[in-house]
Scaffold this active site. Structure first.
Site, PDB file in Angstrom:
ATOM      1  CG  HIS A  15      60.819  10.538  -5.770  1.00 16.47           C
ATOM      2  ND1 HIS A  15      60.484   9.454  -4.987  1.00 16.47           N
ATOM      3  CD2 HIS A  15      61.830  11.182  -5.129  1.00 16.47           C
ATOM      4  CE1 HIS A  15      61.275   9.434  -3.922  1.00 16.47           C
ATOM      5  NE2 HIS A  15      62.093  10.465  -3.981  1.00 16.47           N
ATOM      6  CD  GLU A  35      58.402   8.194  -7.705  1.00 17.04           C
ATOM      7  OE1 GLU A  35      59.520   7.674  -7.519  1.00 17.04           O
ATOM      8  OE2 GLU A  35      57.716   8.662  -6.784  1.00 17.04           O
ATOM      9  CD  GLU A  61      56.101   4.072  -3.556  1.00 16.76           C
ATOM     10  OE1 GLU A  61      56.185   4.175  -4.803  1.00 16.76           O
ATOM     11  OE2 GLU A  61      56.888   4.623  -2.765  1.00 16.76           O
TER      12      GLU A  61
HETATM   13 ZN    ZN Z   1      58.945   8.089  -5.183  1.00 19.06          ZN
END
Ligand code: ZN
Length: 373
Positions: free
Chosen positions: A166, A169, A335
């Protein structure tokens, strides 16, 4: 006075900037998709003016919870990024700032542009223990860059670290930079010991097209790459197709897929508990890894995160789930926050490039300490 985003990774549309106390902006959607949240723009001519930059479509973005307790980042030199006053009223996001200089950049998080990516690749490849490999090209014709650290001929294990499926990010590539610095430090005993038997395949940027276009989540076709792993194609998701092809060639014994989360103010790991072949060994490995990382870096924690999938309910289109199911090895999604960590906040920078790099480096220790399993 001007607002501009016509540069590498830029994203904003200026609707009206006649009143510096109410500069009306909106974020553009990712091409061919509904996703939007990433912004990155330059404001010039506002030196000494108490300016208010209003993102008028904030409530229409992909993750509105991301705006709660959020502060935008700003920089004069694109190196040092600091947080600025930001408020969200449920409709609009307002960034309030009085710039010290005439040219200032604002972004959702410290950007990691394609230009910086090229510096990372060209610098890292010069290490004597690194080999560069171009896996192929993206839809926009950019190269998919792979860095191989260690000796692929003698290593018994293949460890993969992929970042930034992504593109918005950006913390994921800052993380990859810190991990690569540590791994290629010839004076680091842990990295050297690790590389005796393990070769690392690192893809610091899985989504160059989304990066350059200023996307939050998708590639040049509008595809969310982290939903493409079960059936990637050169037409729709060449990034995943090419990386998976290489994975099938060299194998996968470990995989870390690095991301950022818009809402949660924590660093955490999401596993693949819901895949059909999930077992005690994988759970033990994952727990060991998370416990190790928590001990090594107080920026990482294990109590907050995503809900765990029930057995059999994992979406195998997602990288981590697909890798665990296919290669029966430890694979995890890491994350990081856009905001800050709640446990050890930093008022000036929030979660920042330097903290991402340190967490990336700490993962080298966590991998080393899990190796015996
Ligand atoms: Zn992501």
């Amino acid at each position: 006075m001007h607002i501009n985003s016509q540069f590498d990774s830029g994203n904003i549309t200026c609707l009206n900037n006649t009143n510096p106390q109410d500069i009306k902006l909106c974020i553009n959607q990712d091409y061919n998709s509904d996703y939007m949240q990433w912004f990155y723009f330059r404001a010039t001519g506002y030196k000494g003016i108490d300016a208010k930059f209003v993102i008028t479509n904030a409530s229409k973005t992909s993750y509105t919870k991301g705006w709660e307790d959020y502060k935008a980042v700003a920089s004069y030199d694109k190196e040092n990024w600091f947080r600025v006053d930001t408020s969200y009223d449920g409709t609009q996001l307002t960034i309030s700032h009085e710039p010290t200089f005439d040219s200032v950049y604002y972004a959702y998080f410290a950007p990691y542009t394609m230009e910086r990516h090229h510096h990372l690749i060209s610098n890292t490849q010069q290490s004597p223990i690194v080999a560069y490999e171009c896996l192929g090209q993206t839809i926009d014709g950019q190269d998919m860059d792979l860095l191989v650290v260690g000796d692929a001929k003698t290593a018994k294990k293949s460890a993969w670290v992929i970042a930034r499926q992504h593109p918005g990010e950006t913390m994921a590539e800052w993380f990859a930079e810190g991990l690569l610095q540590r791994l290629t430090d010839l004076n680091d005993p842990t990295s050297r010991a690790l590389l005796r038997n393990t070769v690392f395949y690192v893809v610091p940027n899985m989504n160059p097209d989304g990066t350059k276009r200023g996307h939050l989540r998708t590639n040049a076709m509008g595809a969310n790459l982290n939903r493409e792993w079960q059936s990637p194609s050169m037409d729709n998701s060449p990034e995943v197709f090419l990386v998976l092809n290489k994975m099938n060639q060299v194998g996968v014994d470990f995989c870390l897929d690095v991301h950022g989360d818009e809402s949660l103010p924590f660093n955490f790991i999401a596993g693949a508990e819901g895949v059909p072949n999930w077992n005690e060994r994988l759970l033990e490995l994952q727990n060991r890894y998370k416990e190790n990382l928590q001990r090594l870096s107080p920026d990482f924690q294990t109590t907050k995160g995503y809900p765990v999938n029930k057995p059999g309910e994992a979406n195998l289109k997602i990288c981590t789930n697909y890798i665990v199911q296919t290669f029966q090895c430890l694979a995890m999604t890491l994350e990081m926050p856009f905001k800050d960590t709640k446990d050890i906040p930093n008022e000036v920078c929030g979660w920042s490039p330097e903290r991402c790099r340190k967490l990336g480096a700490a993962n080298i220790d966590a991998i080393y300490q899990t190796l015996d399993m």
